[in-house]
Design a protein around this motif. Sequence first.
Motif, PDB file in Angstrom:
ATOM      1  N   ALA A  74       0.827  -1.203   0.000  1.00  0.00           N
ATOM      2  CA  ALA A  74       0.000   0.000   0.000  1.00  0.00           C
ATOM      3  C   ALA A  74       0.863   1.255   0.000  1.00  0.00           C
ATOM      4  O   ALA A  74       0.519   2.261  -0.641  1.00  0.00           O
ATOM      5  CB  ALA A  74      -0.925  -0.006   1.213  1.00  0.00           C
ATOM      6  N   SER A  75       2.001   1.202   0.682  1.00  0.00           N
ATOM      7  CA  SER A  75       2.893   2.362   0.744  1.00  0.00           C
ATOM      8  C   SER A  75       3.538   2.644  -0.603  1.00  0.00           C
ATOM      9  O   SER A  75       3.681   3.803  -1.005  1.00  0.00           O
ATOM     10  CB  SER A  75       3.972   2.132   1.813  1.00  0.00           C
ATOM     11  N   LEU A  77       2.260   1.902  -3.561  1.00  0.00           N
ATOM     12  CA  LEU A  77       1.209   2.474  -4.394  1.00  0.00           C
ATOM     13  C   LEU A  77       0.868   3.890  -3.951  1.00  0.00           C
ATOM     14  O   LEU A  77       0.563   4.758  -4.784  1.00  0.00           O
ATOM     15  CB  LEU A  77      -0.034   1.589  -4.352  1.00  0.00           C
ATOM     16  N   ALA A  78       0.915   4.149  -2.652  1.00  0.00           N
ATOM     17  CA  ALA A  78       0.600   5.481  -2.128  1.00  0.00           C
ATOM     18  C   ALA A  78       1.574   6.523  -2.654  1.00  0.00           C
ATOM     19  O   ALA A  78       1.183   7.651  -2.983  1.00  0.00           O
ATOM     20  CB  ALA A  78       0.618   5.463  -0.599  1.00  0.00           C
ATOM     21  N   SER A 173       1.220   2.572 -11.317  1.00  0.00           N
ATOM     22  CA  SER A 173       0.606   2.050 -10.084  1.00  0.00           C
ATOM     23  C   SER A 173      -0.495   1.050 -10.400  1.00  0.00           C
ATOM     24  O   SER A 173      -0.673   0.064  -9.675  1.00  0.00           O
ATOM     25  CB  SER A 173       0.046   3.197  -9.244  1.00  0.00           C
ATOM     26  N   ALA A 177      -0.481  -2.699  -9.003  1.00  0.00           N
ATOM     27  CA  ALA A 177      -1.559  -3.138  -8.127  1.00  0.00           C
ATOM     28  C   ALA A 177      -2.016  -4.548  -8.455  1.00  0.00           C
ATOM     29  O   ALA A 177      -2.566  -5.253  -7.599  1.00  0.00           O
ATOM     30  CB  ALA A 177      -2.734  -2.170  -8.219  1.00  0.00           C
ATOM     31  N   LEU A 182      -2.356  -7.110  -1.614  1.00  0.00           N
ATOM     32  CA  LEU A 182      -3.185  -6.074  -1.022  1.00  0.00           C
ATOM     33  C   LEU A 182      -4.397  -6.711  -0.348  1.00  0.00           C
ATOM     34  O   LEU A 182      -4.757  -7.844  -0.676  1.00  0.00           O
ATOM     35  CB  LEU A 182      -3.652  -5.084  -2.096  1.00  0.00           C
ATOM     36  N   SER A 189      -8.355  -1.671   1.201  1.00  0.00           N
ATOM     37  CA  SER A 189      -7.155  -1.436   0.407  1.00  0.00           C
ATOM     38  C   SER A 189      -7.003   0.043   0.082  1.00  0.00           C
ATOM     39  O   SER A 189      -5.928   0.629   0.239  1.00  0.00           O
ATOM     40  CB  SER A 189      -7.213  -2.264  -0.877  1.00  0.00           C
ATOM     41  N   SER A 190      -8.089   0.653  -0.375  1.00  0.00           N
ATOM     42  CA  SER A 190      -8.035   2.063  -0.739  1.00  0.00           C
ATOM     43  C   SER A 190      -7.861   2.943   0.487  1.00  0.00           C
ATOM     44  O   SER A 190      -7.147   3.951   0.437  1.00  0.00           O
ATOM     45  CB  SER A 190      -9.304   2.456  -1.492  1.00  0.00           C
ATOM     46  N   GLN A 193      -4.240   2.790   1.427  1.00  0.00           N
ATOM     47  CA  GLN A 193      -3.425   3.558   0.487  1.00  0.00           C
ATOM     48  C   GLN A 193      -3.601   5.056   0.704  1.00  0.00           C
ATOM     49  O   GLN A 193      -2.641   5.822   0.660  1.00  0.00           O
ATOM     50  CB  GLN A 193      -3.798   3.179  -0.939  1.00  0.00           C
ATOM     51  N   GLY A 197      -0.774   7.477   1.859  1.00  0.00           N
ATOM     52  CA  GLY A 197      -0.512   8.603   0.963  1.00  0.00           C
ATOM     53  C   GLY A 197      -0.596   9.933   1.690  1.00  0.00           C
ATOM     54  O   GLY A 197       0.221  10.835   1.449  1.00  0.00           O
ATOM     55  N   VAL A 315      -9.111   3.988  -5.868  1.00  0.00           N
ATOM     56  CA  VAL A 315      -8.512   4.709  -4.769  1.00  0.00           C
ATOM     57  C   VAL A 315      -9.401   5.839  -4.278  1.00  0.00           C
ATOM     58  O   VAL A 315      -9.873   5.819  -3.167  1.00  0.00           O
ATOM     59  CB  VAL A 315      -7.130   5.233  -5.168  1.00  0.00           C
TER      60      VAL A 315
END
Length: 318
Positions: A74-75, A77-78, A173, A177, A182, A189-190, A193, A197, A315
Amino acid sequence: METDAHRPRWKTLLAFAIIYFVWGSTFLAIRIGVHEVPPLLLAAMRFLVAGLVLYGWMIARGERSPSRRQWRSASVLAILIFVIDYGLLFWAEQRVPSGVAAVMLALIPAFMALSEIIVLRTQRLTIRLALALLIGLGGVAVLMSRSLNLGGEPIDRVGALALIVASMSFSVSSALARKLPLPSSKVMSSGAQMLAGGVFLVLAAAALGEFRDFHPGTVSRGAWLSLLYLIVAGSIIGFTAYVWLIDHESPTKVGTYAYVNPVVAVLLGYFFGGEALGLRTVLGTLFVLISVLVITTTPAKRPKATLRVEDTAEVAGS
Protein backbone atom coordinates in the motif's frame (compact mmCIF):
# COMPACT_ATOMS: atom_id res chain seq x y z
CA MET A 1 -26.16 -8.17 -3.14
CA GLU A 2 -29.38 -6.64 -4.42
CA THR A 3 -30.89 -8.24 -7.50
CA ASP A 4 -31.71 -6.11 -10.55
CA ALA A 5 -35.42 -6.74 -9.98
CA HIS A 6 -35.40 -5.38 -6.42
CA ARG A 7 -32.82 -2.60 -6.74
CA PRO A 8 -34.44 0.84 -7.01
CA ARG A 9 -33.43 2.55 -10.24
CA TRP A 10 -32.83 5.82 -8.41
CA LYS A 11 -29.90 4.26 -6.55
CA THR A 12 -28.15 3.40 -9.79
CA LEU A 13 -28.84 6.82 -11.29
CA LEU A 14 -27.63 8.56 -8.14
CA ALA A 15 -24.42 6.52 -8.02
CA PHE A 16 -23.65 7.29 -11.68
CA ALA A 17 -24.43 10.97 -11.11
CA ILE A 18 -21.92 10.99 -8.25
CA ILE A 19 -19.03 9.44 -10.17
CA TYR A 20 -19.85 11.55 -13.24
CA PHE A 21 -20.44 14.98 -11.74
CA VAL A 22 -18.85 14.87 -8.30
CA TRP A 23 -15.59 13.43 -9.56
CA GLY A 24 -15.70 15.82 -12.52
CA SER A 25 -16.18 18.77 -10.18
CA THR A 26 -13.23 17.93 -7.92
CA PHE A 27 -10.81 19.51 -10.40
CA LEU A 28 -12.38 22.94 -9.88
CA ALA A 29 -12.42 22.37 -6.11
CA ILE A 30 -8.69 21.60 -6.22
CA ARG A 31 -8.02 24.80 -8.19
CA ILE A 32 -9.96 26.86 -5.64
CA GLY A 33 -8.06 25.27 -2.76
CA VAL A 34 -4.52 25.60 -4.13
CA HIS A 35 -4.97 29.34 -4.63
CA GLU A 36 -4.74 29.73 -0.84
CA VAL A 37 -3.31 26.48 0.58
CA PRO A 38 0.05 25.01 -0.48
CA PRO A 39 -0.70 22.17 -2.93
CA LEU A 40 0.93 19.19 -1.23
CA LEU A 41 -0.43 20.26 2.14
CA LEU A 42 -3.94 20.55 0.69
CA ALA A 43 -3.62 17.07 -0.84
CA ALA A 44 -2.25 15.75 2.45
CA MET A 45 -5.23 17.05 4.42
CA ARG A 46 -7.67 15.62 1.89
CA PHE A 47 -6.30 12.09 1.77
CA LEU A 48 -5.19 11.81 5.39
CA VAL A 49 -8.71 12.56 6.64
CA ALA A 50 -10.45 10.49 3.95
CA GLY A 51 -8.06 7.59 4.54
CA LEU A 52 -8.64 7.68 8.30
CA VAL A 53 -12.41 7.65 7.78
CA LEU A 54 -12.39 4.72 5.33
CA TYR A 55 -9.82 2.74 7.33
CA GLY A 56 -11.62 3.39 10.63
CA TRP A 57 -14.97 2.50 9.08
CA MET A 58 -13.68 -0.88 7.90
CA ILE A 59 -12.02 -1.64 11.25
CA ALA A 60 -15.30 -0.79 13.01
CA ARG A 61 -17.10 -3.23 10.73
CA GLY A 62 -14.74 -6.03 11.77
CA GLU A 63 -12.40 -5.98 8.76
CA ARG A 64 -8.86 -7.09 9.52
CA SER A 65 -6.13 -4.46 9.29
CA PRO A 66 -3.63 -5.05 6.45
CA SER A 67 -0.65 -7.24 7.25
CA ARG A 68 2.85 -5.79 7.33
CA ARG A 69 3.44 -7.05 3.81
CA GLN A 70 0.20 -5.48 2.60
CA TRP A 71 1.09 -2.17 4.26
CA ARG A 72 4.38 -2.19 2.34
CA SER A 73 2.49 -2.71 -0.91
CA ALA A 74 0.00 0.00 0.00
CA SER A 75 2.89 2.36 0.74
CA VAL A 76 4.50 1.77 -2.65
CA LEU A 77 1.21 2.47 -4.39
CA ALA A 78 0.60 5.48 -2.13
CA ILE A 79 3.84 7.10 -3.28
CA LEU A 80 2.98 6.57 -6.95
CA ILE A 81 -0.68 7.57 -6.67
CA PHE A 82 -0.83 10.24 -3.98
CA VAL A 83 2.62 11.80 -3.75
CA ILE A 84 3.45 11.75 -7.46
CA ASP A 85 0.10 11.61 -9.27
CA TYR A 86 -2.13 13.68 -6.99
CA GLY A 87 0.76 15.76 -5.67
CA LEU A 88 1.64 16.85 -9.20
CA LEU A 89 -2.03 17.39 -10.07
CA PHE A 90 -2.55 19.72 -7.09
CA TRP A 91 0.72 21.53 -7.88
CA ALA A 92 -0.08 21.84 -11.61
CA GLU A 93 -3.49 23.36 -10.96
CA GLN A 94 -1.69 26.47 -9.75
CA ARG A 95 -0.57 26.92 -13.37
CA VAL A 96 -3.10 25.04 -15.53
CA PRO A 97 -6.91 25.54 -15.74
CA SER A 98 -8.87 22.86 -13.90
CA GLY A 99 -10.71 21.71 -17.03
CA VAL A 100 -7.50 21.27 -19.00
CA ALA A 101 -5.94 19.42 -16.05
CA ALA A 102 -8.83 16.94 -16.17
CA VAL A 103 -8.33 16.49 -19.92
CA MET A 104 -4.61 15.86 -19.46
CA LEU A 105 -5.25 13.24 -16.77
CA ALA A 106 -7.71 11.54 -19.11
CA LEU A 107 -4.56 10.34 -20.90
CA ILE A 108 -4.05 7.72 -18.17
CA PRO A 109 -5.62 4.96 -20.33
CA ALA A 110 -3.15 5.82 -23.11
CA PHE A 111 -0.19 5.29 -20.81
CA MET A 112 -1.82 2.14 -19.46
CA ALA A 113 -2.13 0.85 -23.03
CA LEU A 114 1.56 1.58 -23.61
CA SER A 115 2.48 -0.33 -20.44
CA GLU A 116 0.36 -3.26 -21.63
CA ILE A 117 2.14 -3.24 -24.99
CA ILE A 118 5.71 -2.67 -23.82
CA VAL A 119 5.92 -4.08 -20.28
CA LEU A 120 3.06 -6.51 -19.60
CA ARG A 121 2.65 -7.64 -23.22
CA THR A 122 -1.08 -8.13 -22.75
CA GLN A 123 -1.86 -5.95 -25.74
CA ARG A 124 -0.66 -5.79 -29.36
CA LEU A 125 0.22 -2.51 -31.04
CA THR A 126 -2.46 -2.62 -33.72
CA ILE A 127 -3.21 0.09 -36.25
CA ARG A 128 -6.32 0.95 -34.20
CA LEU A 129 -4.31 1.45 -31.01
CA ALA A 130 -1.52 3.32 -32.78
CA LEU A 131 -4.00 5.77 -34.28
CA ALA A 132 -5.72 6.22 -30.91
CA LEU A 133 -2.40 6.99 -29.21
CA LEU A 134 -1.48 9.46 -31.96
CA ILE A 135 -4.85 11.19 -31.61
CA GLY A 136 -4.32 11.50 -27.85
CA LEU A 137 -0.87 12.98 -28.36
CA GLY A 138 -2.39 15.29 -30.96
CA GLY A 139 -4.83 16.54 -28.34
CA VAL A 140 -1.95 17.37 -26.00
CA ALA A 141 -0.11 19.10 -28.84
CA VAL A 142 -3.17 21.25 -29.57
CA LEU A 143 -3.39 22.32 -25.93
CA MET A 144 0.32 23.11 -25.66
CA SER A 145 1.25 24.40 -29.13
CA ARG A 146 2.32 28.01 -29.48
CA SER A 147 2.43 27.85 -33.27
CA LEU A 148 -1.16 26.77 -33.97
CA ASN A 149 -3.44 29.77 -34.44
CA LEU A 150 -6.42 28.44 -32.51
CA GLY A 151 -7.10 31.36 -30.24
CA GLY A 152 -6.51 31.46 -26.50
CA GLU A 153 -3.24 30.97 -24.69
CA PRO A 154 -1.52 27.55 -24.81
CA ILE A 155 -1.30 25.90 -21.42
CA ASP A 156 1.77 26.27 -19.24
CA ARG A 157 4.36 23.75 -20.42
CA VAL A 158 5.79 22.98 -17.00
CA GLY A 159 2.30 22.37 -15.64
CA ALA A 160 1.46 20.19 -18.66
CA LEU A 161 4.65 18.17 -18.17
CA ALA A 162 3.77 17.65 -14.50
CA LEU A 163 0.34 16.32 -15.51
CA ILE A 164 1.89 13.95 -18.05
CA VAL A 165 4.25 12.58 -15.39
CA ALA A 166 1.26 12.26 -13.04
CA SER A 167 -0.64 10.23 -15.64
CA MET A 168 2.36 7.98 -16.21
CA SER A 169 2.77 7.42 -12.47
CA PHE A 170 -0.88 6.42 -12.10
CA SER A 171 -0.60 3.96 -15.00
CA VAL A 172 2.47 2.36 -13.39
CA SER A 173 0.61 2.05 -10.08
CA SER A 174 -2.30 0.36 -11.87
CA ALA A 175 0.05 -2.25 -13.31
CA LEU A 176 1.76 -2.82 -9.95
CA ALA A 177 -1.56 -3.14 -8.13
CA ARG A 178 -2.16 -6.35 -10.10
CA LYS A 179 1.04 -7.89 -8.75
CA LEU A 180 1.37 -6.60 -5.18
CA PRO A 181 -0.30 -8.27 -2.17
CA LEU A 182 -3.18 -6.07 -1.02
CA PRO A 183 -6.25 -6.57 1.20
CA SER A 184 -9.10 -8.36 -0.56
CA SER A 185 -11.53 -5.60 0.45
CA LYS A 186 -11.39 -2.71 -2.02
CA VAL A 187 -12.47 -0.26 0.67
CA MET A 188 -9.80 -1.39 3.14
CA SER A 189 -7.16 -1.44 0.41
CA SER A 190 -8.03 2.06 -0.74
CA GLY A 191 -8.36 3.36 2.82
CA ALA A 192 -4.89 2.04 3.65
CA GLN A 193 -3.43 3.56 0.49
CA MET A 194 -5.10 6.92 1.18
CA LEU A 195 -3.90 6.89 4.77
CA ALA A 196 -0.32 6.07 3.78
CA GLY A 197 -0.51 8.60 0.96
CA GLY A 198 -1.69 11.30 3.37
CA VAL A 199 1.25 10.61 5.69
CA PHE A 200 3.75 10.72 2.82
CA LEU A 201 2.22 13.95 1.51
CA VAL A 202 2.58 15.53 4.97
CA LEU A 203 6.27 14.58 4.95
CA ALA A 204 6.72 15.90 1.40
CA ALA A 205 4.97 19.16 2.26
CA ALA A 206 7.21 19.57 5.33
CA ALA A 207 10.34 18.81 3.30
CA LEU A 208 9.38 21.49 0.75
CA GLY A 209 8.70 24.07 3.43
CA GLU A 210 4.98 24.34 2.78
CA PHE A 211 4.15 24.58 6.48
CA ARG A 212 6.11 27.85 6.67
CA ASP A 213 3.88 29.35 3.97
CA PHE A 214 0.64 28.13 5.50
CA HIS A 215 -1.34 30.38 7.82
CA PRO A 216 -4.78 28.86 8.54
CA GLY A 217 -6.21 32.17 9.70
CA THR A 218 -5.71 33.74 6.28
CA VAL A 219 -7.48 30.96 4.38
CA SER A 220 -10.96 31.94 3.17
CA ARG A 221 -14.14 30.03 3.89
CA GLY A 222 -14.35 29.10 0.21
CA ALA A 223 -10.98 27.34 0.31
CA TRP A 224 -11.93 25.42 3.47
CA LEU A 225 -15.24 24.42 1.87
CA SER A 226 -13.39 23.19 -1.22
CA LEU A 227 -11.23 20.97 1.01
CA LEU A 228 -14.31 19.66 2.82
CA TYR A 229 -15.92 18.93 -0.55
CA LEU A 230 -12.84 17.05 -1.73
CA ILE A 231 -12.76 14.93 1.42
CA VAL A 232 -16.45 14.14 1.83
CA ALA A 233 -17.89 14.25 -1.69
CA GLY A 234 -14.82 13.56 -3.82
CA SER A 235 -13.15 10.83 -1.77
CA ILE A 236 -15.60 9.23 0.67
CA ILE A 237 -18.97 9.51 -1.09
CA GLY A 238 -17.49 9.24 -4.59
CA PHE A 239 -15.53 6.11 -3.79
CA THR A 240 -18.48 4.51 -1.98
CA ALA A 241 -20.67 5.11 -5.05
CA TYR A 242 -17.98 3.64 -7.29
CA VAL A 243 -17.62 0.45 -5.23
CA TRP A 244 -21.40 0.03 -5.11
CA LEU A 245 -21.64 0.40 -8.90
CA ILE A 246 -18.84 -2.09 -9.53
CA ASP A 247 -20.87 -4.64 -7.55
CA HIS A 248 -24.13 -3.93 -9.41
CA GLU A 249 -23.25 -2.79 -12.94
CA SER A 250 -20.90 -3.93 -15.68
CA PRO A 251 -17.34 -2.54 -15.47
CA THR A 252 -17.75 -1.16 -18.99
CA LYS A 253 -20.69 1.01 -17.91
CA VAL A 254 -18.95 2.17 -14.76
CA GLY A 255 -15.83 3.00 -16.76
CA THR A 256 -17.73 5.62 -18.75
CA TYR A 257 -16.87 8.11 -16.00
CA ALA A 258 -13.49 8.43 -17.75
CA TYR A 259 -15.19 10.12 -20.72
CA VAL A 260 -17.63 12.24 -18.72
CA ASN A 261 -15.36 13.67 -16.00
CA PRO A 262 -13.19 15.81 -18.33
CA VAL A 263 -16.27 17.29 -20.03
CA VAL A 264 -17.82 18.13 -16.65
CA ALA A 265 -14.54 19.67 -15.47
CA VAL A 266 -14.16 21.81 -18.60
CA LEU A 267 -17.75 23.11 -18.41
CA LEU A 268 -17.57 23.83 -14.66
CA GLY A 269 -14.24 25.59 -15.13
CA TYR A 270 -15.79 27.77 -17.83
CA PHE A 271 -19.08 28.62 -16.10
CA PHE A 272 -17.89 28.85 -12.48
CA GLY A 273 -14.11 29.21 -12.61
CA GLY A 274 -13.74 31.88 -15.27
CA GLU A 275 -11.61 29.56 -17.43
CA ALA A 276 -11.40 30.03 -21.19
CA LEU A 277 -13.34 27.70 -23.48
CA GLY A 278 -12.03 28.45 -26.93
CA LEU A 279 -11.36 26.37 -30.03
CA ARG A 280 -8.03 25.18 -28.61
CA THR A 281 -9.63 23.68 -25.48
CA VAL A 282 -12.54 22.16 -27.41
CA LEU A 283 -10.32 20.49 -30.02
CA GLY A 284 -7.77 19.27 -27.47
CA THR A 285 -10.53 17.80 -25.30
CA LEU A 286 -12.21 16.15 -28.29
CA PHE A 287 -8.97 14.52 -29.47
CA VAL A 288 -8.13 13.17 -26.01
CA LEU A 289 -11.64 11.79 -25.42
CA ILE A 290 -11.68 10.07 -28.83
CA SER A 291 -8.33 8.50 -27.95
CA VAL A 292 -9.60 7.32 -24.55
CA LEU A 293 -12.79 5.89 -26.06
CA VAL A 294 -10.91 3.90 -28.69
CA ILE A 295 -8.27 2.62 -26.27
CA THR A 296 -10.70 1.53 -23.57
CA THR A 297 -12.94 -0.29 -26.05
CA THR A 298 -10.09 -2.19 -27.71
CA PRO A 299 -10.04 -5.86 -26.64
CA ALA A 300 -6.77 -7.17 -25.24
CA LYS A 301 -4.81 -10.14 -26.49
CA ARG A 302 -5.32 -11.91 -23.14
CA PRO A 303 -8.52 -10.51 -21.57
CA LYS A 304 -7.81 -11.90 -18.09
CA ALA A 305 -4.71 -9.75 -17.79
CA THR A 306 -6.25 -6.62 -19.25
CA LEU A 307 -5.85 -3.40 -17.33
CA ARG A 308 -9.21 -1.64 -17.52
CA VAL A 309 -9.58 2.07 -16.90
CA GLU A 310 -12.38 1.40 -14.41
CA ASP A 311 -10.00 -0.60 -12.21
CA THR A 312 -7.88 2.50 -11.64
CA ALA A 313 -10.64 4.32 -9.81
CA GLU A 314 -10.35 2.09 -6.76
CA VAL A 315 -8.51 4.71 -4.77
CA ALA A 316 -10.45 7.92 -4.54
CA GLY A 317 -11.54 9.42 -7.78
CA SER A 318 -9.94 12.70 -8.74
